[in-house]
Every structure is written in structure tokens, then in C-alpha cells.
Motif scaffolding. Structure first.
Motif, short mmCIF file in Angstrom:
data_model
loop_
_atom_site.label_atom_id
_atom_site.label_comp_id
_atom_site.label_asym_id
_atom_site.label_seq_id
_atom_site.Cartn_x
_atom_site.Cartn_y
_atom_site.Cartn_z
N ASN A 115 3.50 11.32 130.91
CA ASN A 115 4.29 11.98 129.90
C ASN A 115 4.50 14.13 130.17
N ALA A 118 8.08 15.50 131.46
CA ALA A 118 9.34 16.18 130.29
C ALA A 118 9.05 16.42 129.60
N GLY A 189 6.37 7.59 137.77
CA GLY A 189 7.72 7.25 136.25
C GLY A 189 7.87 8.47 135.23
N LEU A 192 11.56 10.79 136.95
CA LEU A 192 12.12 9.42 136.58
C LEU A 192 12.49 9.56 135.43
N ILE A 193 12.25 9.66 134.30
CA ILE A 193 13.36 9.80 132.90
C ILE A 193 12.62 11.26 132.72
N LEU A 196 16.24 12.32 130.96
CA LEU A 196 17.65 11.90 130.70
C LEU A 196 16.04 12.36 129.15
N GLY A 197 15.10 12.59 129.80
CA GLY A 197 13.71 13.28 128.64
C GLY A 197 14.38 14.47 128.16
N VAL A 203 14.58 8.94 124.99
CA VAL A 203 13.46 8.96 125.79
C VAL A 203 12.32 8.47 125.22
N THR A 207 9.28 6.30 125.06
CA THR A 207 8.57 5.80 125.80
C THR A 207 7.45 5.63 125.21
N TYR A 273 14.85 13.83 140.63
CA TYR A 273 14.82 15.01 139.53
C TYR A 273 15.91 16.03 140.28
#
Length: 285
Positions: A115, A118, A189, A192-193, A196-197, A203, A207, A273
């Protein structure tokens, strides 16, 4: 310094302008700029880490106890359920409460690393849209917070293992490697998000939902039996290896395979990113 997607305007203060020019039009220049930002990120990350630490615990009476209280509550609940034979688990190789505590310690570390990118970028939204601070610094600051949290938890867990004669120092040297692997898998991980997060709150909610399901497929409350979908969980060999490093167990080949995947995932997520960064900043305004 000029790089694709960024132009500097000579004014009283240097101004960074992100454009939609493809960064991979000049791949060597793209990698060189990424390397420069990465090298300069740590001093900024250290400053942000110290600042965030002061802010986080300034208004907390219990302070670092909050890092351990949820784990202790979960362990006590699981111990009660097991003692009443409401749930049964297989052989754990250590007192069940300690099995849960160690599992929660390493799982929380992974989730915090996942976490962190983001979350830190969201918190520092004004900073990343109005200054040239490397985004890597914010991500590193989040990773440092996760590392500090797991060390604080281990300060409590390790003496409990020692008191119960479970701690075995013969493989303790593997603990830093297992923690590094969990950090890399989570950070990869998270990277990667992260794009969008930053743009969509959905998102973050997705998650949280996925990690809640993932929790029960991991060796936290019970050992994972061989076979089935749970054996494909990449976190399983890392948590098992982290436990083994504390109890003198053996580390299987799956740990080394997942560690290599985690390294590749982190590098790929970071570069991805970097490619998305100008477009994310443009959307954030």
C-alpha cells in the motif's frame, strides 16, 4: 537536466512541465534520468520519513503499541477459537499463538509495503504536482516506515519466541533476506497499481478487498496444506521462510524463485510508473 516528457523553462525558479511526448522515444535517456532520480531520492526520503514519523505519533497516546495491539487481539481470538475446538489447524511446530503472531507480523509488513507507494503519493499530492521532488523519494519513505514497523513488531515477538524456547539463532541470518523479499514483492505490486491508485479511489478499496481474501490463502492463521490454489500464493514461501529463519527451519527453493520474481517485479513496476508519471501528473493537475 532535460529529459523526454519534461522541459525546463528558464525563469527565476526552474519550472517542470510534463508533456505527452513518449518517454521511450529515447530509452537510454529515459533510463539515465530514472537513475539520476533514484540516486538523489534517498536523502529526501529520509527527511520525509522522519517528518512523517513525528506527525504520525504526535497525537497518539499509545504510540507504537498500535503496531502490536491488532496482532495481539487476532492471536488471542484465534487461540480462544482453537481452545474451544471451534476451528482446528494442522501441526504448526510452535505454540499456536506464536504461529499467528509471526504470521501477522510478516503479513502486515507485506501489506504495508504493497500500500505504501499509492498511499504516500496520495498524501503528498500537492508536493508531486507542484515540485520536482523525485517520486521515488516518497515511495522510499513509505518503505522505510514499513521496515520500521516490522522491526518494532519483531522487538516484541522475538523475546516471546525466546521465552517459549522456540527461537533458534542458527538461521537468524536469513531474516534480513526474507524481509527484503517481502518488501520487494509488496513494493513491486504497489508500484504496478500506484498510477491508477492515484487517479481512482476504487483501486484502494479493491486492494483492501483483495488482500482481505488473500489473507486467508496465506500461512498466517494455519499452515497451508500442499495442493490447491493456496500453494500458488507467492507470499506463502516468503512467510514460511521468515518463520523458518526464526525457528531454525529450512528454506525451500520456492523462496529463491519468488525472491527473483519480486526483484523483477519491483524494477518493472518502477519503470512502468516512470512511464505513467507525466500522464498521472497531468490528470492530477
Amino acid at each position: 537536466m532535460h529529459r523526454p516528457g519534461v522541459s525546463l523553462t528558464a525563469t527565476a525558479m526552474a519550472e517542470t512541465i510534463y508533456t505527452a511526448d513518449p518517454e521511450l522515444q529515447h530509452p537510454l535517456r529515459f533510463l539515465a534520468a530514472a537513475g539520476v532520480d533514484l540516486r538523489g531520492a534517498f536523502p529526501v526520503a529520509w527527511h520525509l520519513f522522519r517528518r512523517n514519523l513525528r506527525v504520525t505519533y504526535r497525537r497518539s497516546f499509545l504510540g507504537y503499541l498500535w503496531l502490536f495491539l491488532p496482532m495481539a487481539t487476532t492471536a488471542l481470538l484465534c487461540l480462544y477459537l482453537q481452545s474451544r475446538r471451534i476451528v482446528t489447524v494442522g501441526e504448526t511446530g510452535m505454540p499456536y499463538a506464536l504461529f499467528v503472531l509471526t504470521g501477522m507480523t510478516f503479513w502486515q509488513f507485506f501489506v504495508e509495503a504493497l500500500n505504501a507507494p499509492a498511499q504516500r503519493l496520495k498524501v503528498e499530492r500537492q508536493l508531486i504536482t507542484r515540485s520536482r521532488v523525485p517520486h521515488e523519494a516518497l515511495m522510499m519513505a513509505g518503505a522505510l516506515e514499513a521496515v520500521l514497523n516490522v522491526l518494532v513488531r519483531l522487538v516484541v515477538v522475538v523475546p516471546l519466541l525466546l521465552i517459549n524456547q522456540v527461537l533458534d539463532g542458527t538461521s537468524l541470518y536469513l531474516l534480513p533476506a526474507t524481509l527484503a523479499a517481502l518488501l520487494l514483492l509488496g513494493t513491486g505490486g504497489g508500484l504496478l497499481i500506484a498510477p491508477l491508485g492515484l487517479l481512482y479511489d476504487d483501486v484502494g478499496r479493491a486492494t483492501a478487498m483483495i488482500t482481505g481474501f488473500w489473507f486467508f490463502l496465506s500461512p498466517i492463521l494455519y499452515p497451508i496444506p500442499p495442493g490447491g490454489i493456496a500453494t500458488l500464493n507467492p507470499v506463502t514461501p516468503l512467510i514460511d521462510a521468515a518463520r523458518a529463519s526464526l525457528t531454525g527451519g529450512t528454506v525451500g527453493p520456492a523462496f529463491f524463485i519468488v525472491t527473483l520474481i519480486a526483484i523483477a517485479l519491483t524494477v518493472f513496476g518502477w519503470l512502468l510508473y516512470r512511464l505513467a508519471q507525466p500522464h498521472v501528473i497531468a490528470r492530477l493537475g
